[in-house]
Each structure stands twice: as C-alpha cells, then as structure tokens.
Scaffold this active site. Structure first.
Site, PDB file in Angstrom:
ATOM      1  N   CYS A  16       1.103  -1.193   0.119  1.00 49.87           N
ATOM      2  CA  CYS A  16      -0.032  -0.049  -0.057  1.00 49.87           C
ATOM      3  C   CYS A  16       0.857   1.209   0.061  1.00 49.87           C
ATOM      4  CB  CYS A  16      -1.003  -0.070   1.429  1.00 49.87           C
ATOM      5  SG  CYS A  16      -1.995  -1.341   1.312  1.00 49.87           S
ATOM      6  N   ALA A  17       1.438   1.583  -1.170  1.00 51.74           N
ATOM      7  CA  ALA A  17       2.732   2.199  -1.158  1.00 51.74           C
ATOM      8  C   ALA A  17       2.498   3.829  -1.421  1.00 51.74           C
ATOM      9  CB  ALA A  17       3.434   1.790  -2.567  1.00 51.74           C
TER      10      ALA A  17
ATOM     11  N   GLY B 295       4.479   7.215  -1.221  1.00 58.18           N
ATOM     12  CA  GLY B 295       5.853   6.795  -1.618  1.00 58.18           C
ATOM     13  C   GLY B 295       6.959   6.895  -0.884  1.00 58.18           C
ATOM     14  N   ASN B 296       6.792   7.754   0.367  1.00 60.99           N
ATOM     15  CA  ASN B 296       8.250   7.805   0.974  1.00 60.99           C
ATOM     16  C   ASN B 296       9.006   6.642   1.345  1.00 60.99           C
ATOM     17  OD1 ASN B 296       8.192  10.850   0.695  1.00 60.99           O
ATOM     18  ND2 ASN B 296       6.875  11.101   2.714  1.00 60.99           N
ATOM     19  N   LYS B 297       8.027   5.782   1.900  1.00 62.22           N
ATOM     20  CA  LYS B 297       8.581   4.491   2.212  1.00 62.22           C
ATOM     21  C   LYS B 297       9.230   3.685   1.192  1.00 62.22           C
ATOM     22  CE  LYS B 297       5.696   4.282   6.347  1.00 62.22           C
ATOM     23  NZ  LYS B 297       4.838   5.218   5.981  1.00 62.22           N
TER      24      LYS B 297
ATOM     25  N   ASP C  21      -0.913   0.496  -5.049  1.00 55.30           N
ATOM     26  CA  ASP C  21      -1.904   1.426  -4.573  1.00 55.30           C
ATOM     27  C   ASP C  21      -3.094   1.275  -5.399  1.00 55.30           C
ATOM     28  OD1 ASP C  21      -1.412   3.416  -2.013  1.00 55.30           O
ATOM     29  OD2 ASP C  21      -3.054   3.885  -3.198  1.00 55.30           O
TER      30      ASP C  21
ATOM     31  N   CYS D 250      -0.004   4.205  11.118  1.00 50.71           N
ATOM     32  CA  CYS D 250       0.196   5.427  12.087  1.00 50.71           C
ATOM     33  C   CYS D 250      -1.077   5.673  12.844  1.00 50.71           C
ATOM     34  CB  CYS D 250       0.250   6.749  11.091  1.00 50.71           C
ATOM     35  SG  CYS D 250      -0.847   6.824   9.899  1.00 50.71           S
TER      36      CYS D 250
END
Ligand code: SAM
Length: 304
Positions: free
Chosen positions: A109-110, A113-115, A133, A234
């Site tokens: 679940c991207a 896209g920071n990760k 996504d 989060c």
C-alpha cells in the site's frame, strides 16, 4: 514535571536520500546555508533544538533533526530530492525491513511513496520493487516523488493488493514485504481531535479497518518465498495494531515476531513487546506502530 510537547513542538526530520547524495554533503551544504551542526544525538532530549541548529539522529543514521517549524519545502535540497521530509517514526518500517540490494520487494500500500523511496535507497536501486496502490491520484503523486528521488527499481501498479496473485511467477522471488495499509490515522498529531462525535460510528470504522488490515496481512504472508514482513500503521489503537498482529500470528504459525531495537523507549502493548510504538510524548514523533515478522526456519516451530 515532564512537559508533554504539543504537535507544533515536534522536531522536524529530514531523511538524506542516499540515491542522490550523502549525509556529509547535506551537512556541509546546510552549514554553508547558516545552520549549525551539533553532531550525533546521544539522547532523545538532545532532539529538542533551537532554531537553525541540527543534529544526526541517534537511531537512524540517514536522518537529520531540526527545530520545530523548520520548513524545507522551498529549499534546494528538498526540491532536488536530496532530502525527503519524513517523520522519524515513518522511517522505521523500511529501516527494519532492510532488503539487500538485488532483492525482490513488495510495497503493498505504497502511495504517496516516502517509504518506497527509502526502500529503493536501502536497495541501492538494485533488484525489483513492486509497489501497489488502489488510488490512482495518490499513485500519480508518487510517480513524481520517485522521479525526484531518483528511484529506478520500482514497478508501480494501480491495483488492489488483495487481488495480486501470490503465485504469479513475477513475484516468485519476493522475500520482503512492507505493509503500511490504510488506518484510522489516529497517531497523526494534526488529525487528533477530542470532539470525537459518534462513538458507535468510530467503533464500526475501527472494526472495518482492522478486518481490512488483517486480510492484507494474511494475503501478504501467502507469497511463497516471503522471509520478512514489516507491518506498520500511524494509528495508536490496539485494534489496528497488536490485535491485528495477534490474530495474524494465530492464523500463521510459521511466522514469528522479531524483537526490534532494544533501546527504543516505547514498546508494543503486552504481550507484543517485540513491536514498537511511537508517540509525541515518548519518542518525539507522530503516533505509530511497527512490527517485523519473520518466517521460521522450521515451519511450525513456535517454541521461541
Ligand atoms: N506507505 C505510504 C507512504 O509511506 O507514503 C503510505 C500508505 S497509506 C497509509 C495507505 C495507502 O493504502 C493509501 O494510499 C491507500 O490508497 C492504499 N490502499 C488502500 N487499500 C488498498 C488496497 N486494497 N490495495 C492497495 N492499496 C490500498
């Protein structure tokens, strides 16, 4: 008495994008730009900084820490993709997954896209990074972000991760999965409000999110060569965190939790203290949860 920092007193974090530069070069650039570098932090208390001072983080070597309200959105280093503005807690999942260069990895679940960009940096752009996504608009934002960050090993798909076939030969070498599914967002300081309207509705929403999160986890564990998976949210709710993990472990006895970072001050709720939690008060970050699952070398061995 210990004063609890409010959201606007959170340190600002910048992750150095090692696909484009080095920590040393960024530190030098910032020093020339009028910032004072204090070296590597040794305690969490060090992270409470005055304006124009900065530090290297004590846990994550590529992370720089600045005073609250420091804004790099118009800064050259951000615009050129040399730094990524990412909260410290949200840097933990990719850091713990730590896929080696050359490996095949799924970011389930991207977007935005920071990760994903952090995973690509860890992989040195070598190997394959499949990123899914469901939301086309968020995926478009992600393409721009990855381009700016110099990521080249990705394969983006506007696809429901739950419908991705684990037995498709494309994914036969996938050994690492990062799963950061939609959640209530209750850990995001800016989203917190205590006027929580309808408790009944909120309970139903959490139950539905938790059921989605568990389905994603179970689906991810079905990839045939999977070795390690990081699950993160989060959210501060145990329904979306420890309870999802506990149900998943019961249904997948071949996987176990790996104890994370002994020196981290906030643990998963008991008995899942191998996992990490994060919060403004204890870790000077947004609220967050991270778990690392690993496949047993001997399937079915649950003694340790
Ligand atoms: N990992 C991202 C990052 O670090 O930038 C943030 C991911 S956000 C918490 C969750 C994402 O999951 C959203 O972008 C949402 O569109 C996506 N999503 C929700 N359901 C999905 C599904 N079934 N398959 C794939 N993606 C999904």
């Amino acid at each position: 008495s210990v004063k609890q920092p409010a959201g606007d007193q959170l340190p600002r974090y910048a992750r150095v994008n090692t696909l484009k530069t080095t920590v040393e070069d960024v530190v030098d650039y910032l020093k020339r730009d009028g910032f004072s570098y204090l070296g590597k932090a040794t305690t969490l208390a060090d992270l409470s900084l005055k304006e124009r001072y900065f530090l290297s983080d004590l846990h994550l070597p590529e992370l720089l820490v600045f005073s609250p309200k420091t804004d790099f959105h118009d800064h050259f280093l951000y615009k050129a993709g040399h730094i990524i503005l990412q909260d410290k807690a949200s840097c933990l999942p990719a850091h713990f997954l730590n896929p080696p260069p050359g490996s095949h990895v799924i970011d389930a679940c991207a977007a935005p896209g920071n990760k994903t960009s952090q995973l690509a940096a860890i992989m040195k752009n070598k190997g394959r990074l499949f990123a899914f996504d469901l939301d086309g608009k968020r995926l478009a934002t992600m393409s721009t972000l990855l381009l700016r960050a110099g990521v080249t090993c990705q394969q983006l798909a506007n696809q429901d991760f739950l419908k991705v076939d684990p037995d498709n030969p494309q994914y036969k070498d996938v050994e690492y999965i990062l799963l950061d599914p939609s959640c209530s967002g209750s850990g995001m300081v800016c989203l917190q409000d205590n006027t929580s309207a309808d408790q009944e509705k909120e309970r139903a929403r959490l139950a539905s999110l938790a059921s989605f999160q568990l389905r994603c986890l179970n689906h991810a564990l079905g990839f045939p060569r999977l070795k390690r998976l990081v699950y993160s949210t989060c959210s501060i709710h145990k329904q979306e965190n420890e309870e999802v993990l506990a149900a998943c472990l019961q249904q997948n006895p071949c996987f176990r939790l790996v104890p994370l970072l002994a020196e981290w001050p906030e643990r998963g709720l008991k008995p899942l203290s191998q996992c990490l939690r994060a919060s403004i008060a204890k870790t000077l970050t947004h609220g967050f949860f991270v778990a690392l699952l690993e496949k047993h070398s001997k399937a079915g061995n649950t003694n340790d």
